[in-house]
Design a protein around this motif. Structure first.
Motif, short mmCIF file in Angstrom:
data_model
loop_
_atom_site.label_atom_id
_atom_site.label_comp_id
_atom_site.label_asym_id
_atom_site.label_seq_id
_atom_site.Cartn_x
_atom_site.Cartn_y
_atom_site.Cartn_z
N THR A 11 0.83 -1.19 0.00
CA THR A 11 0.00 0.00 0.00
C THR A 11 0.88 1.26 0.00
O THR A 11 1.98 1.23 0.55
CB THR A 11 -0.80 -0.07 1.33
N HIS A 12 0.36 2.39 -0.54
CA HIS A 12 1.17 3.62 -0.57
C HIS A 12 0.42 4.87 -0.06
O HIS A 12 0.73 5.99 -0.46
CB HIS A 12 1.71 3.86 -1.99
N VAL A 13 -0.56 4.68 0.81
CA VAL A 13 -1.40 5.80 1.30
C VAL A 13 -0.56 6.98 1.83
O VAL A 13 0.34 6.78 2.65
CB VAL A 13 -2.31 5.26 2.45
N TYR A 56 4.57 1.73 -9.89
CA TYR A 56 3.63 2.55 -9.13
C TYR A 56 2.80 3.35 -10.11
O TYR A 56 3.00 3.28 -11.33
CB TYR A 56 4.40 3.48 -8.16
N ASN A 57 1.85 4.12 -9.60
CA ASN A 57 1.10 5.03 -10.46
C ASN A 57 1.31 6.44 -9.96
O ASN A 57 1.19 6.71 -8.76
CB ASN A 57 -0.40 4.68 -10.49
N ASP A 58 1.62 7.33 -10.89
CA ASP A 58 1.76 8.75 -10.56
C ASP A 58 0.35 9.33 -10.39
O ASP A 58 -0.55 9.03 -11.16
CB ASP A 58 2.51 9.45 -11.69
N HIS A 59 0.18 10.18 -9.35
CA HIS A 59 -1.15 10.74 -9.04
C HIS A 59 -1.27 12.20 -9.44
O HIS A 59 -2.05 12.94 -8.86
CB HIS A 59 -1.45 10.63 -7.55
N GLY A 60 -0.45 12.67 -10.38
CA GLY A 60 -0.60 14.05 -10.82
C GLY A 60 0.61 14.92 -10.52
O GLY A 60 0.59 16.11 -10.80
N ASP A 124 6.21 10.58 -6.76
CA ASP A 124 5.20 11.00 -5.77
C ASP A 124 5.09 10.02 -4.61
O ASP A 124 5.91 9.11 -4.47
CB ASP A 124 3.86 11.28 -6.47
N HIS A 125 4.04 10.19 -3.78
CA HIS A 125 3.91 9.36 -2.57
C HIS A 125 3.86 7.87 -2.88
O HIS A 125 4.23 7.05 -2.05
CB HIS A 125 2.66 9.78 -1.76
N ALA A 126 3.40 7.51 -4.07
CA ALA A 126 3.27 6.09 -4.41
C ALA A 126 4.62 5.42 -4.58
O ALA A 126 4.74 4.19 -4.54
CB ALA A 126 2.44 5.94 -5.68
N SER A 198 -8.07 -2.79 -1.93
CA SER A 198 -9.32 -2.15 -2.33
C SER A 198 -9.48 -0.78 -1.68
O SER A 198 -9.17 -0.59 -0.51
CB SER A 198 -10.52 -3.04 -2.00
N HIS A 199 -9.87 0.19 -2.47
CA HIS A 199 -10.27 1.50 -1.96
C HIS A 199 -10.91 2.33 -3.06
O HIS A 199 -10.64 2.13 -4.24
CB HIS A 199 -9.12 2.27 -1.30
N GLN A 200 -11.78 3.22 -2.61
CA GLN A 200 -12.41 4.17 -3.52
C GLN A 200 -12.54 5.49 -2.76
O GLN A 200 -13.08 5.52 -1.65
CB GLN A 200 -13.78 3.65 -3.97
N VAL A 245 -7.87 -0.28 -8.36
CA VAL A 245 -7.22 -0.80 -9.58
C VAL A 245 -5.70 -0.63 -9.52
O VAL A 245 -4.99 -1.16 -10.37
CB VAL A 245 -7.79 -0.15 -10.87
N GLU A 246 -5.21 0.06 -8.51
CA GLU A 246 -3.75 0.10 -8.29
C GLU A 246 -3.17 -1.30 -8.09
O GLU A 246 -1.96 -1.50 -8.18
CB GLU A 246 -3.42 0.97 -7.08
N LEU A 247 -4.06 -2.25 -7.83
CA LEU A 247 -3.68 -3.66 -7.82
C LEU A 247 -2.88 -4.05 -9.07
O LEU A 247 -2.04 -4.95 -9.04
CB LEU A 247 -4.96 -4.50 -7.74
#
Ligand code: DHB
Ligand code: FE
Length: 285
Positions: A11-13, A56-60, A124-126, A198-200, A245-247
């Motif tokens: 996880t990368h919260v 990872y995925n960049d969030h902006g 980023d944080h991820a 899972s998260h939304q 979907v970051e899965l």
């Protein structure tokens, strides 16, 4: 020859970075989460990776909705973090390995993955939070020795639809694995996959978590990752949440490890912020 030691999914919260900055690791809320990591660090201490390839995925921060590559591979000598607006301290930069990165890029393009190569890339944080979780002894803001691994950030678009399918991500991971194994220089390589489970975060289903699906994913990531490639992107949003979907980043990581893995450590804790948190460490066979 480069050797893949194994992979870590985590996880990368962003609020984890806040807890680290404020030294809250042993607070009642945070302890069960941070307690998931010592076995993973023990394994890393024994297997001593030289390079971490971080999926990872960049969030902006580096890519925004105006230009969103499906897959982007870092080829910089150094990667900097920057303020994303979460209130987190900016952490020290990460050393890259351009020669290794360009080998990966050459091999991936030859393998028909039309990736974007990035000679500049903010992380980023991820990317940052998982590095802090695996290497808590590194002072993230500057004093003392730096990160003990060189890094290659690989960003996967899990943000703006159409996102790559689970099947495509698994194949991309396999291609990353082939690329690493064909590198002639000696290096122990760790693959990280970050995000989820899972998260939304928005809309009518904000706060959505699906423990059954998360457990199934953790099982399949160990013993039958190909089973996860049967889900469509719409099904993944339905089952894991729109950010769950970051899965896909974990599936890329798993693809790179090869057919058989041995689980080193697996833990799951709900929730951290809005997210079902999990850590899975797998040694490559
Ligand atoms: C949260 C989770 C994420 O994956 C993220 O990128 C941002 C926030 C959360 O649960 O707060
Ligand atoms: Fe995220």
């Amino acid at each position: 020859m480069a050797h893949i030691i194994g992979g870590v999914g985590t996880t990368h919260v962003p609020s984890i970075g806040g807890a680290i900055a404020k030294g809250k690791q042993t607070d009642e809320y945070w302890r069960p989460f941070f307690d998931m990591f010592p076995p993973v660090r023990g394994w890393l201490g024994r297997s001593k990776p030289d390079i971490a390839v971080v999926i990872y995925n960049d969030h902006g921060l580096n890519f925004f909705l105006d230009k969103m590559p499906t897959f982007a591979v870092g080829a910089a000598a150094e990667y900097r973090n920057a303020d994303e607006g979460w209130g987190l301290p900016v952490v020290r930069s990460f050393a890259g390995d351009p020669e290794f990165s360009w080998h990966l890029i050459e091999s991936l393009v030859a393998d028909e993955f039309d990736i974007v190569s990035c000679q500049e890339m903010l992380v980023d944080h991820a990317f940052v939070v998982p590095m802090q979780l695996l290497y808590p002894d590194v002072d993230p803001t500057g004093a003392g020795a730096g990160w003990p691994v060189r890094v290659v950030p690989i960003s996967v678009n899990t943000v703006q639809h159409p996102i790559p399918s689970a099947a495509r991500c698994y194949k991309f991971g396999k291609a990353i694995g082939r690329a690493i194994r064909s590198y002639q220089q000696d290096a122990n390589v760790l693959i990280m996959g970050t995000g989820g489970l899972s998260h939304q975060l928005e809309g009518k289903r904000a706060g959505f978590i699906n423990k059954d699906f998360d457990r199934l994913c953790l099982d399949r990531l160990v013993d039958d990752p190909a089973a996860l490639t049967g889900y469509s992107s719409e099904e993944l949003v339905e089952l894991a949440g729109s950010q769950g979907v970051e899965l896909l980043n974990w599936l890329v990581m798993r693809g790179a490890l090869g057919e058989h893995v041995s689980p080193v450590s697996r833990s799951y804790h709900v929730p951290i912020s809005n997210t079902a948190s999990a850590v899975l460490a797998l040694a490559a066979a």
